[in-house]
Design an enzyme around this catalytic site. Structure first.
Site, PDB file in Angstrom:
ATOM      1  N   CYS A   1     -18.386 -12.715 -19.986  1.00  0.00           N
ATOM      2  CA  CYS A   1     -19.684 -12.774 -20.639  1.00  0.00           C
ATOM      3  C   CYS A   1     -19.656 -13.814 -21.774  1.00  0.00           C
ATOM      4  O   CYS A   1     -20.534 -14.666 -21.879  1.00  0.00           O
ATOM      5  CB  CYS A   1     -20.054 -11.395 -21.174  1.00  0.00           C
TER       6      CYS A   1
ATOM      7  N   CYS B   1     -22.654  -7.310 -19.330  1.00  0.00           N
ATOM      8  CA  CYS B   1     -21.471  -7.495 -18.497  1.00  0.00           C
ATOM      9  C   CYS B   1     -20.387  -6.544 -18.975  1.00  0.00           C
ATOM     10  O   CYS B   1     -20.134  -6.412 -20.171  1.00  0.00           O
ATOM     11  CB  CYS B   1     -20.930  -8.916 -18.623  1.00  0.00           C
TER      12      CYS B   1
ATOM     13  N   GLY C   1       0.802  -1.224   0.000  1.00  0.00           N
ATOM     14  CA  GLY C   1       0.000   0.000   0.000  1.00  0.00           C
ATOM     15  C   GLY C   1       0.831   1.270   0.000  1.00  0.00           C
ATOM     16  O   GLY C   1       0.297   2.349  -0.201  1.00  0.00           O
TER      17      GLY C   1
ATOM     18  N   CYS D   1     -25.678 -12.817 -21.395  1.00  0.00           N
ATOM     19  CA  CYS D   1     -25.414 -14.086 -20.713  1.00  0.00           C
ATOM     20  C   CYS D   1     -26.333 -14.316 -19.526  1.00  0.00           C
ATOM     21  O   CYS D   1     -26.287 -15.362 -18.893  1.00  0.00           O
ATOM     22  CB  CYS D   1     -23.947 -14.173 -20.272  1.00  0.00           C
TER      23      CYS D   1
ATOM     24  N   CYS E   1     -27.573  -9.428 -17.163  1.00  0.00           N
ATOM     25  CA  CYS E   1     -26.935  -9.197 -18.461  1.00  0.00           C
ATOM     26  C   CYS E   1     -27.835  -9.687 -19.607  1.00  0.00           C
ATOM     27  O   CYS E   1     -28.356 -10.801 -19.565  1.00  0.00           O
ATOM     28  CB  CYS E   1     -25.588  -9.917 -18.499  1.00  0.00           C
TER      29      CYS E   1
END
Lengths: 258, 240, 289
Positions: free
Chosen positions: C276, C270, C36, C248, C245
């Site tokens: 997808c 998606c 970080g 899909c 979606c």
């Protein structure tokens, strides 16, 4: 009366190049005491205040503080981390210009809540409640909680700055001309507020002002500075009613009668 | 009874730097001892230094030399040259002072000004307010004024607020600087009565009372304060 | 997609010279060692403008080798200009195989998404970062933000979340949502939707973040705790959709909303094209059975 001073200041000296800003200043500040530093512009009051509050490193001398968390600590040799922790938990600093002491881009509530969040508060509702309480204590209408200080008057900003500092229940507050630049009626309100808060919270304070009326109202003791040196010190009413030093006599004689 | 306030060799002069460090001697070698239940009236011509002496006894004026011993709590404490916090503690608990003028605090109601010294000593706020209202009532301040800041009060009203503020705590030692100046006869009697009550309850009092009737009514003895230059070198503080 | 090509001999392998790659690897090692923490590095001029992924490309160039397989996505899609260009760039200068399949890639360079397909050990996710400093909008001074990080003084970050709730009734930030890495440093996860934040937490893959303009690299090593900041009474939540979606039928992935005709007809798709297509493929296979 306690036997340990809260702040022990010894021979604090600060130079800017060849010019002396303050020289060999020593005093003890006791719990519950309000010490005023008076003198004309350029006398070194603000530099001294900054040295005391750890915002400036003096060229000589020492400032020791009797902390609640770890006893007597030498302020200037402290690591930056510990000094900053001290300044946002046990200390407060009220600037003359509230804009320097506030975050102007966030709401009043966030300004008050910042110290709480900085020391780990993570409950929005509780932070907000505390901020609301403090808004009330500094006499700002509660429906201004979500307003930014940019929409506040000078007096309200100053009161908000006071709340922002006192929310962490500090033991020692440094104030640099807290009523400077405000209308007298607004001044009176802030002075009254500070008087009450200092007494009720048993705060100790170091207050820089050039206004002897403010000094008389708020402080127990005075130090009179001229050319970076303390020329006279004592009980506030002693110094103002029976000034000994030529400069103090001149200062006192210069007050306009109302 | 042993004295609660004992002054010896007290000397005070003012140096005026603006006038070529002009020295104005005011008090020289003042001696005074006062026990509980006594009320000493300072007497002397205007400018003799009565007020100056009183202010020295309160720690408001600094003394050049001499000693001011005060029975404070269970100890004997030197007020001359004392640290500010010591002086403040003596004032908080032992030493009361009524000056001629009230120092008005903006926005603070009369009743709170009066109650403040008691609250500072730990009295409950409601109780302190009750006592403040009682005293204001005794001193003839009408109830409608109690909740107002005294800035706009008459001189006499301000004076009485001031007296109430100084009497709300039972100080063992009281210093009174013209407590009845600018009061009418009726209010004057109220003040006299309060002072006598304090004296009889064992307070040691030093005061300046211009009004001879008031002086006769409250004082148990007189102390002549003589200006140090008339005659030159003469000691002041002659015993009655 | 057999995108393998012969390395262009006019450039050093992977475009950057060896000393530069060493320098970047040292920065990466430091970043991995201090999760970080933003490590400054000597960012180079790249043959594309700032804001197009110069940071991510330098990180990828420093870690890529001939046996790697590279996938590049932009907002979840493999077929946008930016993604295609960067994929071709590395095919040309680093002689690597490229892919659009998340599970086949060893390095995935991404702008603004984390793939829906769970990552596994050994994979490296390289983020393109525009503004690496999460405190920048609150504190413009770099000296001060560094001090705040050094001393863990993060009150101001919480102030911004407080302010969001005060203004909107909830934490309104939906992307680039600040996180606390390994309980120590507050980090900008780059402008990914907050939907992806939970995927950063204890992910088996190595996450590397490169900021080209600001010349900073930071990292989240595998399995490192990553916590999205919040309040006890306003806990962190991800977006949800009532729709699924249109291609899909997924109701568990991040959906893009599209307006498909002049009458304002909306379609949800998606954002992750590979995910997808994979699902559509499986549905076709299942249907054929």
């Amino acid at each position: 009366m306690t036997d340990t001073p809260l702040l022990l200041v010894r021979d604090v000296t600060k130079r800017f190049g060849g010019r002396i800003a303050c020289c060999d200043v020593s005093f003890d500040l006791w719990p519950g005491e309000v010490l005023g530093i008076v003198g004309e512009s350029g006398s070194g009051k603000t530099t001294l205040l900054n040295c005391l509050a750890g915002r400036m490193t003096p060229d000589g001398g020492s400032v020791a503080y009797d902390s609640a968390s770890s006893g007597l600590v030498d302020v200037h040799p402290l690591s930056e981390a510990r000094r900053r922790l001290l300044t946002r938990t046990e200390w407060g600093f009220v600037n003359q210009d509230a804009r320097e002491g506030l975050r102007m881009g966030v709401s009043a509530g966030a300004n008050i809540g910042e110290r709480l969040m900085a020391i780990g508060a993570r409950h929005y509702g509780e932070i907000r409640q505390t901020a609301t309480d403090w808004l009330g204590r500094v006499e700002i209408e509660l429906d201004r909680l979500d307003d930014r200080p940019t929409a506040f008057s000078g007096g309200m900003r100053q009161r908000l700055q006071i709340a922002r500092n006192l929310v962490s229940q500090p033991r020692l507050v440094f104030m640099d001309e807290p009523t400077g630049g405000l209308d007298v009626s607004v001044q009176a309100r802030i002075l009254d507020l500070l008087r009450g808060l200092v007494a009720n919270l048993n705060l100790s304070a170091v207050l820089v002002t050039h206004d002897l009326g403010v000094a008389r109202l708020l402080t127990h003791r005075l130090m009179v500075m001229q050319g970076g040196r303390v020329v006279e010190a004592g009980l506030t009413d002693q110094v103002l009613d029976d000034p000994q030093h030529a400069y103090t006599q001149m200062l006192v004689a210069s007050i306009l009668p109302v | 009874m042993s004295p609660v306030l004992r002054v010896s060799g007290l000397t005070k002069s003012f140096i005026v730097h603006a006038q070529g460090d002009l020295a104005l001697p005011v008090l020289r070698d003042v001696a005074l001892a006062i026990s509980p239940g006594e009320c000493v009236a300072l007497v002397g011509p205007s400018g003799a230094g009565k007020s100056t002496l009183l202010r020295c006894l309160y720690g408001n004026y600094r003394v050049d030399s001499g000693s001011i011993q005060i029975h404070h709590g269970s100890a004997r404490v030197e007020l001359a040259g004392a640290e500010p916090r010591v002086t403040l503690d003596i004032r908080r608990r032992t030493l009361g002072f009524v000056s001629q003028f009230l120092r008005v605090i903006p926005r603070v109601p009369a009743v709170d000004i009066v109650a403040e010294p008691a609250i500072r000593l730990g009295a409950a706020e409601a109780e302190a307010r009750r006592r403040a209202e009682f005293l204001l009532g005794m001193l003839g301040i009408p109830p409608r004024l109690w909740s107002l800041p005294p800035a706009t009060f008459s001189g006499g009203e301000q004076q009485r607020v001031n007296i109430a503020r100084s009497l709300i705590v039972d100080y063992p030692i009281l210093l009174l600087d013209e407590p009845t100046a600018s009061l009418d006869a009726a209010n004057c009697n109220g003040v006299v009565e309060l002072i006598r009550q304090r004296r009889d309850a064992g307070a040691a009092i030093v005061g300046i009372f211009h009004d001879t009737a008031v002086r006769d009514a409250v004082s148990t003895r007189i102390l002549d304060v003589v200006p140090p230059r008339f005659p030159p070198g003469a000691p002041v503080g002659v015993q009655p | 997609m057999p995108d393998v090509s012969i390395q262009d001999e006019a450039y050093n392998y992977a475009y950057l010279d060896e000393q530069t790659k060493r320098m970047i690897r040292r920065a990466i090692l430091k970043a991995v060692a201090v999760p970080g923490y933003q490590v400054p590095f000597g960012g180079r001029e790249m043959p594309l403008p700032y804001g197009w992924g110069t940071g991510g490309i330098q990180v990828t160039a420093a870690i890529i080798g001939r046996d790697d397989t590279l996938k590049v996505i932009d907002q979840g899609a493999d077929d946008t200009t930016n993604a295609v260009s960067i994929r071709r760039f590395f095919a040309k200068v680093a002689d690597v195989a490229t892919t659009t399949r998340t599970e086949d890639a060893t390095i995935i360079q991404t702008r603004h998404r984390v793939p829906e397909t769970p990552l596994s050990e050994g994979q490296i996710l390289v983020f393109q970062v525009p503004i690496p400093e999460p405190l920048r909008m609150l504190e413009p001074r770099e000296t001060e933000t560094r001090t705040l990080h050094a001393l863990s003084e993060y009150g101001v970050m919480q102030v911004s979340l407080y302010e969001s709730i005060a203004r909107h009734g909830r934490i309104a930030k939906t992307y680039n949502y600040p996180v606390l890495v390994n309980g120590r440093y507050i980090m900008s996860p780059s402008p990914i939707p907050k939907f992806d934040n939970p995927k950063l937490d204890r992910n088996p893959a190595l996450q590397l973040y490169g900021a080209g303009r600001e010349k900073r690299i930071y990292a989240v090593p595998p399995y490192t705790p990553v916590k999205s900041l919040d309040f006890d009474d306003h806990p962190f939540e991800i977006e949800t959709w009532k729709e699924s979606c249109s291609l899909c039928g997924s109701s568990e992935s991040f959906l893009d909303e599209m307006i498909v005709d002049d009458s304002g007809k909306r379609l949800f798709l998606c954002s992750d094209t590979d995910w997808c297509q994979d699902r559509q493929e499986k549905q076709r296979v299942d249907a054929a059975k």
